[in-house]
Motif scaffolding. Structure first.
Motif, PDB file in Angstrom:
ATOM      1  N   ALA A  31       0.832  -1.219   0.000  1.00 55.63           N
ATOM      2  CA  ALA A  31       0.000   0.000   0.000  1.00 55.63           C
ATOM      3  C   ALA A  31       0.857   1.255   0.000  1.00 55.63           C
ATOM      4  O   ALA A  31       0.551   2.254  -0.669  1.00 55.63           O
ATOM      5  N   GLU A  32       1.963   1.247   0.713  1.00 54.69           N
ATOM      6  CA  GLU A  32       2.848   2.410   0.736  1.00 54.69           C
ATOM      7  C   GLU A  32       3.483   2.630  -0.620  1.00 54.69           C
ATOM      8  O   GLU A  32       3.662   3.758  -1.075  1.00 54.69           O
ATOM      9  N   LEU A  33       3.834   1.510  -1.343  1.00 61.70           N
ATOM     10  CA  LEU A  33       4.412   1.669  -2.678  1.00 61.70           C
ATOM     11  C   LEU A  33       3.401   2.256  -3.652  1.00 61.70           C
ATOM     12  O   LEU A  33       3.738   3.075  -4.513  1.00 61.70           O
ATOM     13  N   LEU A  34       2.140   1.833  -3.538  1.00 58.95           N
ATOM     14  CA  LEU A  34       1.129   2.373  -4.425  1.00 58.95           C
ATOM     15  C   LEU A  34       0.877   3.857  -4.157  1.00 58.95           C
ATOM     16  O   LEU A  34       0.522   4.614  -5.075  1.00 58.95           O
ATOM     17  N   LYS A  35       1.042   4.250  -2.948  1.00 61.77           N
ATOM     18  CA  LYS A  35       0.862   5.670  -2.632  1.00 61.77           C
ATOM     19  C   LYS A  35       1.930   6.522  -3.282  1.00 61.77           C
ATOM     20  O   LYS A  35       1.699   7.678  -3.645  1.00 61.77           O
ATOM     21  N   ASP A  36       3.129   5.960  -3.445  1.00 61.37           N
ATOM     22  CA  ASP A  36       4.227   6.732  -4.013  1.00 61.37           C
ATOM     23  C   ASP A  36       4.096   6.905  -5.508  1.00 61.37           C
ATOM     24  O   ASP A  36       4.759   7.775  -6.103  1.00 61.37           O
ATOM     25  N   LEU A  37       3.278   6.091  -6.194  1.00 57.87           N
ATOM     26  CA  LEU A  37       3.133   6.211  -7.635  1.00 57.87           C
ATOM     27  C   LEU A  37       2.357   7.469  -7.981  1.00 57.87           C
ATOM     28  O   LEU A  37       1.404   7.850  -7.270  1.00 57.87           O
ATOM     29  N   PRO A  38       2.683   8.132  -9.118  1.00 62.56           N
ATOM     30  CA  PRO A  38       1.925   9.344  -9.506  1.00 62.56           C
ATOM     31  C   PRO A  38       0.546   8.955  -9.996  1.00 62.56           C
ATOM     32  O   PRO A  38       0.335   7.874 -10.565  1.00 62.56           O
ATOM     33  N   PRO A  39      -0.437   9.791  -9.843  1.00 68.33           N
ATOM     34  CA  PRO A  39      -1.800   9.476 -10.314  1.00 68.33           C
ATOM     35  C   PRO A  39      -1.856   9.456 -11.837  1.00 68.33           C
ATOM     36  O   PRO A  39      -1.183  10.228 -12.512  1.00 68.33           O
TER      37      PRO A  39
END
Length: 222
Positions: A31-39
């Motif tokens: 979940a933390e890695l997905l948060k770091d991805l740009p929208p």
């Protein structure tokens, strides 16, 4: 709860050391890695209107004629009913096999009947067809060892000639008598001569043709 008596003394056992250290997994790392991805930017879709059928298409379409009942009946008659591919060949093969088995059994029955009939047939009597048997005579020609055969109980000059010939053979009739009587001593000497010189054509102790021929060949002609 018991307590050791000496608190200051170290324990005698070797202290246990950890072999593997277990750490809890972090389930929120993805979940933390997905948060770091740009929208991602929104993708727009364009609506397209499907073309309608061309004008006059319905007029050129022809409707197929309906199938009549008599056509269906004719087609059903043309198709064979109740027939399975290969069934006829199977039936023929089964019939041939059954016929072969029946024929083989009939041949065995006929052979057995023929054997039983041959056994039940009366055999011709052997006495009716047998030639008359000649009555044996007391002459010396009917002796099984040949004419002129000498045996125990005989006497005469022929016995004397036999005794003299046996005296010429070493150790067969040593110091034997020449009185012309075929006694047990002479019979034993004849049997000894037959054994030593391999004479098998006459009975033991009987002076027959084979014994006479061999003895005369060793002692000179008569």
């Amino acid at each position: 709860m018991p307590t050791p008596s000496d608190r200051g003394a170290p324990p005698d056992r070797t202290p246990l050391e950890p072999i593997r250290v277990l750490r809890p997994r972090r389930t929120d790392a993805l979940a933390e890695l997905l948060k770091d991805l740009p929208p991602r930017a929104a993708v727009g879709y364009e609506s397209i209107t499907l073309p309608g059928p061309p004008s006059g298409a319905e007029d050129s379409t022809q409707e197929l004629p309906p199938v009549r009942d008599h056509d269906r009946a004719r087609r059903s008659r043309d198709i064979p009913r109740g027939r399975v591919p290969g069934l006829r060949r199977t039936a023929i093969a089964a019939a041939v096999t059954a016929a072969a088995v029946v024929g083989f059994g009939g041949a065995l029955l006929l052979a057995d009947r023929g054997e039983s009939a041959a056994e039940a047939a009366p055999q011709p009597s052997a006495t009716a067809s047998a030639p008359p048997t000649p009555t044996p005579t007391a002459s010396g020609a009917t002796d099984p060892d040949g004419p002129g055969t000498l045996r125990e109980g005989d006497n005469g000059p022929e016995v004397t000639d036999l005794q003299e010939r046996l005296l010429r053979i070493p150790d067969v009739y040593a110091n034997g008598s020449t009185d012309g009587t075929y006694d047990p001593t002479l019979a034993a000497a004849v049997a000894r001569f037959q054994l030593w010189y391999g004479i098998r054509g006459d009975e033991d102790g009987v002076y027959g043709d084979d014994t006479r021929r061999d003895l005369e060949s060793r002692t000179g002609g008569g």
